[in-house]
Scaffold this motif. Sequence first.
Motif, PDB file in Angstrom:
ATOM      1  N   GLY A 161       0.844  -1.193   0.000  1.00  0.00           N
ATOM      2  CA  GLY A 161       0.000   0.000   0.000  1.00  0.00           C
ATOM      3  C   GLY A 161       0.876   1.237   0.000  1.00  0.00           C
ATOM      4  N   LEU A 162       0.369   2.308  -0.567  1.00  0.00           N
ATOM      5  CA  LEU A 162       1.046   3.603  -0.524  1.00  0.00           C
ATOM      6  C   LEU A 162       0.335   4.475   0.492  1.00  0.00           C
ATOM      7  CD1 LEU A 162       1.671   4.375  -4.317  1.00  0.00           C
ATOM      8  CD2 LEU A 162       3.303   3.497  -2.630  1.00  0.00           C
ATOM      9  N   PRO A 163       1.058   5.063   1.439  1.00  0.00           N
ATOM     10  CA  PRO A 163       0.417   5.876   2.483  1.00  0.00           C
ATOM     11  C   PRO A 163      -0.459   6.977   1.887  1.00  0.00           C
ATOM     12  CG  PRO A 163       2.717   5.493   3.014  1.00  0.00           C
ATOM     13  CD  PRO A 163       2.525   4.978   1.617  1.00  0.00           C
ATOM     14  N   ASN A 164      -1.717   7.028   2.347  1.00  0.00           N
ATOM     15  CA  ASN A 164      -2.659   8.084   1.975  1.00  0.00           C
ATOM     16  C   ASN A 164      -3.042   8.090   0.502  1.00  0.00           C
ATOM     17  OD1 ASN A 164      -2.536   9.141   4.687  1.00  0.00           O
ATOM     18  ND2 ASN A 164      -0.573  10.072   4.127  1.00  0.00           N
ATOM     19  N   ILE A 165      -2.809   6.989  -0.204  1.00  0.00           N
ATOM     20  CA  ILE A 165      -3.227   6.865  -1.600  1.00  0.00           C
ATOM     21  C   ILE A 165      -4.036   5.584  -1.731  1.00  0.00           C
ATOM     22  CG2 ILE A 165      -2.474   6.707  -4.005  1.00  0.00           C
ATOM     23  CD1 ILE A 165       0.110   8.087  -3.231  1.00  0.00           C
ATOM     24  N   SER A 166      -5.228   5.668  -2.293  1.00  0.00           N
ATOM     25  CA  SER A 166      -6.096   4.492  -2.354  1.00  0.00           C
ATOM     26  C   SER A 166      -5.544   3.448  -3.321  1.00  0.00           C
ATOM     27  CB  SER A 166      -7.511   4.895  -2.784  1.00  0.00           C
ATOM     28  OG  SER A 166      -7.567   5.091  -4.187  1.00  0.00           O
ATOM     29  N   PRO A 167      -5.681   2.171  -2.982  1.00  0.00           N
ATOM     30  CA  PRO A 167      -5.220   1.113  -3.886  1.00  0.00           C
ATOM     31  C   PRO A 167      -5.861   1.191  -5.272  1.00  0.00           C
ATOM     32  CG  PRO A 167      -5.600   0.206  -1.710  1.00  0.00           C
ATOM     33  CD  PRO A 167      -6.127   1.616  -1.681  1.00  0.00           C
ATOM     34  N   ALA A 168      -7.140   1.563  -5.334  1.00  0.00           N
ATOM     35  CA  ALA A 168      -7.807   1.666  -6.632  1.00  0.00           C
ATOM     36  C   ALA A 168      -7.142   2.710  -7.510  1.00  0.00           C
ATOM     37  CB  ALA A 168      -9.281   2.006  -6.438  1.00  0.00           C
ATOM     38  N   LEU A 169      -6.758   3.830  -6.916  1.00  0.00           N
ATOM     39  CA  LEU A 169      -6.090   4.882  -7.683  1.00  0.00           C
ATOM     40  C   LEU A 169      -4.761   4.379  -8.239  1.00  0.00           C
ATOM     41  CD1 LEU A 169      -5.853   8.619  -6.782  1.00  0.00           C
ATOM     42  CD2 LEU A 169      -3.827   7.414  -7.579  1.00  0.00           C
ATOM     43  N   VAL A 170      -4.022   3.629  -7.433  1.00  0.00           N
ATOM     44  CA  VAL A 170      -2.736   3.091  -7.883  1.00  0.00           C
ATOM     45  C   VAL A 170      -2.946   2.138  -9.062  1.00  0.00           C
ATOM     46  CG1 VAL A 170      -0.743   1.690  -7.219  1.00  0.00           C
ATOM     47  CG2 VAL A 170      -1.704   3.338  -5.599  1.00  0.00           C
TER      48      VAL A 170
ATOM     49  N   HIS B  13      -9.556  -6.933  -1.787  1.00  0.00           N
ATOM     50  CA  HIS B  13      -9.368  -7.785  -0.609  1.00  0.00           C
ATOM     51  C   HIS B  13      -8.666  -9.104  -0.917  1.00  0.00           C
ATOM     52  CE1 HIS B  13     -12.707 -10.059  -2.245  1.00  0.00           C
ATOM     53  NE2 HIS B  13     -13.524  -9.036  -2.114  1.00  0.00           N
ATOM     54  N   MET B  14      -8.377  -9.358  -2.190  1.00  0.00           N
ATOM     55  CA  MET B  14      -7.628 -10.549  -2.606  1.00  0.00           C
ATOM     56  C   MET B  14      -8.309 -11.859  -2.178  1.00  0.00           C
ATOM     57  SD  MET B  14      -5.282  -9.057  -4.215  1.00  0.00           S
ATOM     58  CE  MET B  14      -5.315  -7.272  -4.325  1.00  0.00           C
ATOM     59  N   TYR B  15      -9.637 -11.836  -2.035  1.00  0.00           N
ATOM     60  CA  TYR B  15     -10.381 -13.034  -1.637  1.00  0.00           C
ATOM     61  C   TYR B  15      -9.870 -13.586  -0.313  1.00  0.00           C
ATOM     62  CZ  TYR B  15     -11.361 -12.549  -6.595  1.00  0.00           C
ATOM     63  OH  TYR B  15     -11.707 -12.033  -7.822  1.00  0.00           O
ATOM     64  N   ALA B  16      -9.437 -12.679   0.555  1.00  0.00           N
ATOM     65  CA  ALA B  16      -8.884 -13.090   1.850  1.00  0.00           C
ATOM     66  C   ALA B  16      -9.344 -12.109   2.929  1.00  0.00           C
ATOM     67  CB  ALA B  16      -7.362 -13.145   1.778  1.00  0.00           C
ATOM     68  N   PRO B  17     -10.632 -12.127   3.281  1.00  0.00           N
ATOM     69  CA  PRO B  17     -11.143 -11.135   4.233  1.00  0.00           C
ATOM     70  C   PRO B  17     -10.481 -11.218   5.608  1.00  0.00           C
ATOM     71  CG  PRO B  17     -12.778 -12.860   3.807  1.00  0.00           C
ATOM     72  CD  PRO B  17     -11.702 -13.015   2.785  1.00  0.00           C
ATOM     73  N   ARG B  18     -10.131 -12.407   6.047  1.00  0.00           N
ATOM     74  CA  ARG B  18      -9.502 -12.522   7.372  1.00  0.00           C
ATOM     75  C   ARG B  18      -8.078 -11.983   7.355  1.00  0.00           C
ATOM     76  NH1 ARG B  18     -13.100 -16.065   6.159  1.00  0.00           N
ATOM     77  NH2 ARG B  18     -14.687 -16.634   7.671  1.00  0.00           N
ATOM     78  N   LEU B  19      -7.404 -12.171   6.243  1.00  0.00           N
ATOM     79  CA  LEU B  19      -6.073 -11.583   6.098  1.00  0.00           C
ATOM     80  C   LEU B  19      -6.162 -10.066   6.097  1.00  0.00           C
ATOM     81  CD1 LEU B  19      -3.037 -11.622   5.515  1.00  0.00           C
ATOM     82  CD2 LEU B  19      -3.588 -11.935   3.089  1.00  0.00           C
ATOM     83  N   MET B  20      -7.148  -9.517   5.397  1.00  0.00           N
ATOM     84  CA  MET B  20      -7.310  -8.056   5.376  1.00  0.00           C
ATOM     85  C   MET B  20      -7.559  -7.522   6.781  1.00  0.00           C
ATOM     86  SD  MET B  20      -6.774  -7.064   2.293  1.00  0.00           S
ATOM     87  CE  MET B  20      -5.654  -8.468   2.061  1.00  0.00           C
TER      88      MET B  20
ATOM     89  N   VAL C  24      -5.859  -3.745  -0.542  1.00  0.00           N
ATOM     90  CA  VAL C  24      -4.441  -3.492  -0.767  1.00  0.00           C
ATOM     91  C   VAL C  24      -4.175  -3.554  -2.272  1.00  0.00           C
ATOM     92  CG1 VAL C  24      -3.677  -4.435   1.458  1.00  0.00           C
ATOM     93  CG2 VAL C  24      -3.961  -5.959  -0.518  1.00  0.00           C
ATOM     94  N   ASN C  25      -2.932  -3.289  -2.649  1.00  0.00           N
ATOM     95  CA  ASN C  25      -2.485  -3.557  -4.011  1.00  0.00           C
ATOM     96  C   ASN C  25      -1.672  -4.846  -4.025  1.00  0.00           C
ATOM     97  OD1 ASN C  25      -2.260  -0.144  -4.291  1.00  0.00           O
ATOM     98  ND2 ASN C  25      -3.238  -1.300  -5.933  1.00  0.00           N
ATOM     99  N   ARG C  26      -1.685  -5.509  -5.175  1.00  0.00           N
ATOM    100  CA  ARG C  26      -0.860  -6.705  -5.345  1.00  0.00           C
ATOM    101  C   ARG C  26      -0.234  -6.694  -6.737  1.00  0.00           C
ATOM    102  NH1 ARG C  26      -3.728 -12.464  -5.593  1.00  0.00           N
ATOM    103  NH2 ARG C  26      -4.281 -11.624  -7.641  1.00  0.00           N
ATOM    104  N   ALA C  27       1.080  -6.861  -6.762  1.00  0.00           N
ATOM    105  CA  ALA C  27       1.809  -7.051  -8.015  1.00  0.00           C
ATOM    106  C   ALA C  27       2.429  -8.442  -7.966  1.00  0.00           C
ATOM    107  CB  ALA C  27       2.891  -5.991  -8.183  1.00  0.00           C
TER     108      ALA C  27
END
Length: 427
Positions: A357-366, A381-388, A399-402
């Motif tokens: 994640g980038l501080p103060n920048i939404s994952p969708a924007l990235v 949420h990467m299909y992992a609600p408990r992890l989130m 989050v973002n994922r690459a």
Amino acid sequence: MIKQQLLASEAANFPSARIRSLFPALNQKPDFIFFDNAAGAQIPQVVFDAINGHLLNANVQRGGRYPKSIEVDAAIARARESVADLINARDPNEVAFGMNATSFLRLLSLAIGRTLGARHEIVVTDLDHEANIATWLQLEREGARIVWWKMREDNNLHVEDLAPLLTSKTRLVACTLASHALGSIIDVAAVARLAHAVGAEVALDSVHYSPHAVIDVQAFDCDYLVCSGYKVFAPHMGFMWGRLELLYALPTFREDFIPDAPPGKIEAGTFIYENVAGMAAAVTYLETLGHSFAAENGKPKPASRRDALIRAMASIRDYEATLSCEMLEMLQTAGAIIYGVTDPARLSERVPTFCFGLPNISPALVTEAMSDHGIGIRDGHMYAPRLMKHLGRSLDIGVNRASILHYNNIEEIREFGKVLRDIVRSH
């Protein structure tokens, strides 16, 4: 410094350009950088050819007495042998084909739910994909008790935390080989030792691990394993492996004319034959890589298909370590928060999948900014609600994922890093 030099040498020796030429999607215009590989890998030309060849020459139902139908039976048998070699199964009949890992996990949970008895405890983790959690939670209505193996504050599962959870009531431990979100690798052989010591079984989700390293069900000593072929350079399909004696014992749905024996008793209905042919071709692609890596590095010719596959995956693993090292540097330079292993000295504990994640920048924007520059990553949420929840991220933001594979290269990672820094500067 020595480690970085070794990694640089590995990157220089890896035939990246030649490998990229084998994947038609990587050679289309306009250029596009595929960094959403954890959601599905691209396929090499040999897989396209296998799918097309099946549809052109043998697009009929199996089980007939005429040549085209007989060829379908033969193609499926060859595919079982190929996947058996890929995962080091003892018998090709331990391999069943179907839709995807999720559907096989549900089939397995339904069967195990009918055999609980005094052993009614199922261990699940809060690291896993929801598919390997929700399927087991459904067994609570059958009398199962769910026991949680939870991550520590370092966002990792620790095997020593599993031991006190296991008792004479434990029926099964369900966990992943590698996190589809964080990239963290689990010591599943240690998991199996602990589970088997109390008479329990182990079901592994190998989906995210499969394109990155050698799968070895015998070394893992697991009891069941599921995988989605489209994560490992095949089309959309899945397969399941189980110990032969356990598959015989599973109470599964089957039509009366299907023998109560694997793999038929696991494969309800007709699966997609052309995609199974594509899965066999994906194994051939990896096998061919293994032979070429051996020849190019002056190593002995692999003695078998399994040996060639081990050679391929070992070379891929080494090369991907260089990509991981570069990606960590790009993310850290941009000031990203990285969820997962970040120490370059611990690269053996992860695959090149990065949750950040980038501080103060939404994952969708990235994600949208990356898309504008021809780079595909994912947010959510990467299909992992408990992890989130564990990471302190809301499901609607996530989050973002690459996620990177061996057909990616350092130049792509550096372009990603440049765009990431530009996003930070503009906010």
